[in-house]
Write a protein that holds these residues in place. Structure first.
Motif, PDB file in Angstrom:
ATOM      1  N   GLY A  93      34.540   0.134  28.378  1.00 18.50           N
ATOM      2  CA  GLY A  93      35.917   0.749  27.807  1.00 18.50           C
ATOM      3  C   GLY A  93      36.889  -0.344  28.325  1.00 18.50           C
ATOM      4  O   GLY A  93      36.873  -1.094  28.848  1.00 18.50           O
ATOM      5  N   SER A  94      37.921  -0.108  27.363  1.00 21.38           N
ATOM      6  CA  SER A  94      39.193  -1.001  27.848  1.00 21.38           C
ATOM      7  C   SER A  94      39.639  -0.380  29.096  1.00 21.38           C
ATOM      8  O   SER A  94      40.397  -1.459  29.851  1.00 21.38           O
ATOM      9  CB  SER A  94      40.393  -1.274  26.581  1.00 21.38           C
ATOM     10  OG  SER A  94      40.442   0.338  26.016  1.00 21.38           O
ATOM     11  N   ASP A  95      39.503   0.490  29.754  1.00 20.88           N
ATOM     12  CA  ASP A  95      39.945   0.751  30.854  1.00 20.88           C
ATOM     13  C   ASP A  95      39.535  -0.252  32.016  1.00 20.88           C
ATOM     14  O   ASP A  95      39.997  -0.339  32.940  1.00 20.88           O
ATOM     15  CB  ASP A  95      39.288   2.281  31.476  1.00 20.88           C
ATOM     16  CG  ASP A  95      39.973   3.494  30.708  1.00 20.88           C
ATOM     17  OD1 ASP A  95      41.041   3.251  29.852  1.00 20.88           O
ATOM     18  OD2 ASP A  95      39.462   4.348  30.991  1.00 20.88           O
ATOM     19  N   TYR A 122      47.451   1.787  32.947  1.00 21.66           N
ATOM     20  CA  TYR A 122      48.018   0.599  33.432  1.00 21.66           C
ATOM     21  C   TYR A 122      48.851   0.849  34.617  1.00 21.66           C
ATOM     22  O   TYR A 122      48.504  -0.093  35.683  1.00 21.66           O
ATOM     23  CB  TYR A 122      49.584   0.318  32.498  1.00 21.66           C
ATOM     24  CG  TYR A 122      49.078   0.403  30.844  1.00 21.66           C
ATOM     25  CD1 TYR A 122      47.835  -0.111  30.204  1.00 21.66           C
ATOM     26  CD2 TYR A 122      49.947   0.965  30.021  1.00 21.66           C
ATOM     27  CE1 TYR A 122      47.568   0.206  29.035  1.00 21.66           C
ATOM     28  CE2 TYR A 122      49.607   1.167  28.750  1.00 21.66           C
ATOM     29  CZ  TYR A 122      48.368   0.861  28.119  1.00 21.66           C
ATOM     30  OH  TYR A 122      48.273   0.720  26.851  1.00 21.66           O
ATOM     31  N   ASN A 167      50.085   5.687  23.069  1.00 22.14           N
ATOM     32  CA  ASN A 167      49.606   7.050  23.298  1.00 22.14           C
ATOM     33  C   ASN A 167      50.551   7.383  24.722  1.00 22.14           C
ATOM     34  O   ASN A 167      50.724   6.725  25.835  1.00 22.14           O
ATOM     35  CB  ASN A 167      48.047   6.694  24.030  1.00 22.14           C
ATOM     36  CG  ASN A 167      47.608   7.945  24.565  1.00 22.14           C
ATOM     37  OD1 ASN A 167      48.113   9.162  24.275  1.00 22.14           O
ATOM     38  ND2 ASN A 167      46.317   7.752  25.090  1.00 22.14           N
ATOM     39  N   TYR A 197      44.704   2.261  19.165  1.00 17.49           N
ATOM     40  CA  TYR A 197      44.886   3.046  17.756  1.00 17.49           C
ATOM     41  C   TYR A 197      45.335   2.105  16.598  1.00 17.49           C
ATOM     42  O   TYR A 197      45.859   2.911  15.533  1.00 17.49           O
ATOM     43  CB  TYR A 197      45.912   4.289  18.224  1.00 17.49           C
ATOM     44  CG  TYR A 197      45.689   4.898  19.383  1.00 17.49           C
ATOM     45  CD1 TYR A 197      44.561   5.976  19.091  1.00 17.49           C
ATOM     46  CD2 TYR A 197      46.039   4.914  20.806  1.00 17.49           C
ATOM     47  CE1 TYR A 197      44.134   6.917  20.117  1.00 17.49           C
ATOM     48  CE2 TYR A 197      45.725   5.659  21.739  1.00 17.49           C
ATOM     49  CZ  TYR A 197      44.672   6.612  21.312  1.00 17.49           C
ATOM     50  OH  TYR A 197      44.234   7.264  22.422  1.00 17.49           O
ATOM     51  N   SER A 226      36.353   3.438  21.486  1.00 18.38           N
ATOM     52  CA  SER A 226      36.389   4.660  21.637  1.00 18.38           C
ATOM     53  C   SER A 226      37.066   5.654  20.610  1.00 18.38           C
ATOM     54  O   SER A 226      36.771   6.767  20.692  1.00 18.38           O
ATOM     55  CB  SER A 226      36.955   4.949  23.198  1.00 18.38           C
ATOM     56  OG  SER A 226      36.399   4.226  23.910  1.00 18.38           O
ATOM     57  N   ARG A 235      31.364   3.902  26.263  1.00 22.95           N
ATOM     58  CA  ARG A 235      32.298   3.191  26.763  1.00 22.95           C
ATOM     59  C   ARG A 235      32.178   1.436  26.549  1.00 22.95           C
ATOM     60  O   ARG A 235      31.346   0.626  27.202  1.00 22.95           O
ATOM     61  CB  ARG A 235      31.973   3.075  28.607  1.00 22.95           C
ATOM     62  CG  ARG A 235      31.765   4.500  28.930  1.00 22.95           C
ATOM     63  CD  ARG A 235      32.977   5.319  28.657  1.00 22.95           C
ATOM     64  NE  ARG A 235      33.885   4.804  29.305  1.00 22.95           N
ATOM     65  CZ  ARG A 235      35.357   4.740  28.641  1.00 22.95           C
ATOM     66  NH1 ARG A 235      35.368   4.692  27.474  1.00 22.95           N
ATOM     67  NH2 ARG A 235      36.475   4.210  29.234  1.00 22.95           N
ATOM     68  N   VAL A 236      32.538   1.071  25.387  1.00 21.85           N
ATOM     69  CA  VAL A 236      32.940  -0.325  25.245  1.00 21.85           C
ATOM     70  C   VAL A 236      34.343  -0.586  24.463  1.00 21.85           C
ATOM     71  O   VAL A 236      34.900   0.259  23.630  1.00 21.85           O
ATOM     72  CB  VAL A 236      31.924  -0.899  23.835  1.00 21.85           C
ATOM     73  CG1 VAL A 236      31.992  -2.194  24.128  1.00 21.85           C
ATOM     74  CG2 VAL A 236      30.982   0.145  23.945  1.00 21.85           C
TER      75      VAL A 236
HETATM   76  C1  LIG Z   1      41.754   5.713  24.704  1.00 21.89           C
HETATM   77  C2  LIG Z   1      42.545   4.608  24.982  1.00 21.89           C
HETATM   78  C3  LIG Z   1      42.062   3.321  25.350  1.00 21.89           C
HETATM   79  C4  LIG Z   1      40.693   3.182  25.297  1.00 21.89           C
HETATM   80  O1  LIG Z   1      39.907   3.610  26.527  1.00 21.89           O
HETATM   81  P1  LIG Z   1      38.313   3.094  26.592  1.00 21.89           P
HETATM   82  O2  LIG Z   1      38.464   2.880  27.882  1.00 21.89           O
HETATM   83  O3  LIG Z   1      38.228   1.766  25.765  1.00 21.89           O
HETATM   84  O4  LIG Z   1      37.675   4.362  26.131  1.00 21.89           O
HETATM   85  C5  LIG Z   1      42.853   2.049  25.542  1.00 21.89           C
HETATM   86  N1  LIG Z   1      44.217   2.387  25.477  1.00 21.89           N
HETATM   87  C6  LIG Z   1      44.767   3.467  25.160  1.00 21.89           C
HETATM   88  C7  LIG Z   1      46.332   3.557  25.071  1.00 21.89           C
HETATM   89  C8  LIG Z   1      44.101   4.642  24.975  1.00 21.89           C
HETATM   90  O5  LIG Z   1      44.530   5.763  24.544  1.00 21.89           O
END
Ligand SMILES: *Cc1c(COP(=O)(O)O)cnc(C)c1O
Length: 369
Positions: A93-95, A122, A167, A197, A226, A235-236
């Motif tokens: 995930g980008s998390d 963040y 977001n 997005y 995601s 989770r990628v």
């Molecule tokens: C959903 C989202 C992500 C994606 O998170 P993943 O860990 O890849 O699921 C990243 N940044 C923002 C702003 C999001 O809303």
């Protein structure tokens, strides 16, 4: 809570992430047969069929570790974006990538600059590393205040985040604003541009990756599978940046941070142009649906370029709770957005039922007070 030993300083101040109720919990709580889940910006069309086929093919090999460097996936992403494989970093995930970047660059006394309201991860990354979070409010119309972002940068600033579309507001950073940031940020600051997005919008003024910005060692673009690709459960996510950034981040990465199934599915999803198009189309249709409905109901909504929309009600959390009892899950309670609910776009049918629940929820509020 007393423990046999002392936790690392700063950990006491971190609140665990609390996701909303799951759909099963909600069904149980209100005795509902069916629940519509529009609270996590997931893809209402589900995953790509090509990804599902790739997943099925990979299952017999689950006794093997994944490719630790995710070579094939990174190569596919590089081709897709017209960059080199060495520019691509993948995460759980980008998390995961946000956390890894935080662990690589931040320490006690450092600062990060974030727009507010925006994505909570963040700030989480800064908290675990004991860096200070400097929030810069969006303008009243939820667009970016680039001068204020730049003005918040100090000698201690290491990371500056922007999210476009943002977001939870759905508003974009303009490309000209991105160029200004990249040009004017001092050399010691890494600019992280979260484009989670961005696949949903073709708004011509939006911020996009550009070769000249990529050439800059200090800019990182984040993407995810995601949302548009409908693979949140796998989770990628990935980042695109100068290879020198990743040479550092790679040192704190777990050896097998993206699993086998996720790697295969993501490669297949990239090839599924039809699924991508359908997902974009649904978002566009849904925006018009809610925009028109809000106008008819006299509700304000925020112009969104993402797969969700902010709608202003009198009390977001109360509206959310009332909609929940009607089997529709939306999200509310964002700092600074007390009056709003965030509605993730569903299928046509789900959108209709969400609107019914919203109308009923607001009607009830009127009756009760
Ligand atoms: C959903 C989202 C992500 C994606 O998170 P993943 O860990 O890849 O699921 C990243 N940044 C923002 C702003 C999001 O809303």
């Amino acid at each position: 809570m007393e423990l046999f030993t002392r936790v690392r300083e700063g950990i006491e101040n971190i609140q665990p992430y609390v996701p909303g109720l799951s759909d099963d919990e909600l069904k149980e709580k209100y005795g509902l047969q069916e629940v519509i889940k529009l609270n996590a910006n997931e893809n209402a069309l589900g995953p790509s069929k090509l990804a599902l086929e790739a997943i099925a093919k990979e299952l017999p090999f689950l006794h093997h570790y994944p490719d630790g460097s995710s070579e094939i996936l990174r190569h596919a992403i590089a081709n897709f974006h017209g960059v080199s494989t060495e520019n691509v970093f993948v995460g759980n995930g980008s998390d995961d990538i946000i956390k890894l970047i935080s662990e690589t660059f931040l320490e006690d006394g450092d600062e990060i600059v974030v727009p507010h309201p925006s994505f909570s991860q963040y700030e989480f990354g800064a908290q675990i590393m004991r860096a200070k979070v400097v929030r810069v409010p969006l303008k009243a119309d939820f667009t970016y205040d680039v001068d204020a972002l730049l003005g918040a940068v100090t000698e201690q600033t290491k990371l500056l985040y922007v999210c476009s579309p943002n977001n939870p507001t759905g508003t974009i950073l303009k490309h000209s604003e991105l160029e200004t940031l990249a040009r004017r940020l001092p050399k010691h600051v890494i600019l992280i541009v979260d484009l989670a997005y961005n696949d949903y919008t073709d708004e011509p003024t939006r911020a996009v990756e550009a070769p000249e910005i990529l050439a800059d060692e200090r800019t990182v673009f984040l993407h995810t599978f995601s949302k548009l690709y409908g693979l949140a459960g796998l989770r990628v996510g990935y980042g695109i940046a100068n290879a020198s950034v990743w040479s550092w981040v790679n040192r704190v990465r777990e050896p097998f941070n993206v699993n086998r199934v996720a790697q295969r599915a993501a490669v297949a999803a990239l090839e599924d142009e039809a699924h991508r198009e359908n997902s974009r189309h649904l978002a566009e249709q849904s925006f018009h649906f809610y925009k028109t409905a809000c106008a008819e109901l006299g509700l304000e909504c925020v112009h969104s370029e993402a797969n969700f929309i902010l709608i202003k009600t009198s009390n977001g959390v109360e509206t959310m709770k009332s909609m929940m009892t009607r089997g529709v899950m939306v999200r509310a309670g964002f700092a600074g957005l007390a009056e709003y609910i965030r509605v993730t776009y569903g299928t046509e049918e789900e959108n209709r039922r969400c609107l019914e629940a919203l109308v009923a929820a607001l009607g009830l509020e009127r009756v009760s007070g």
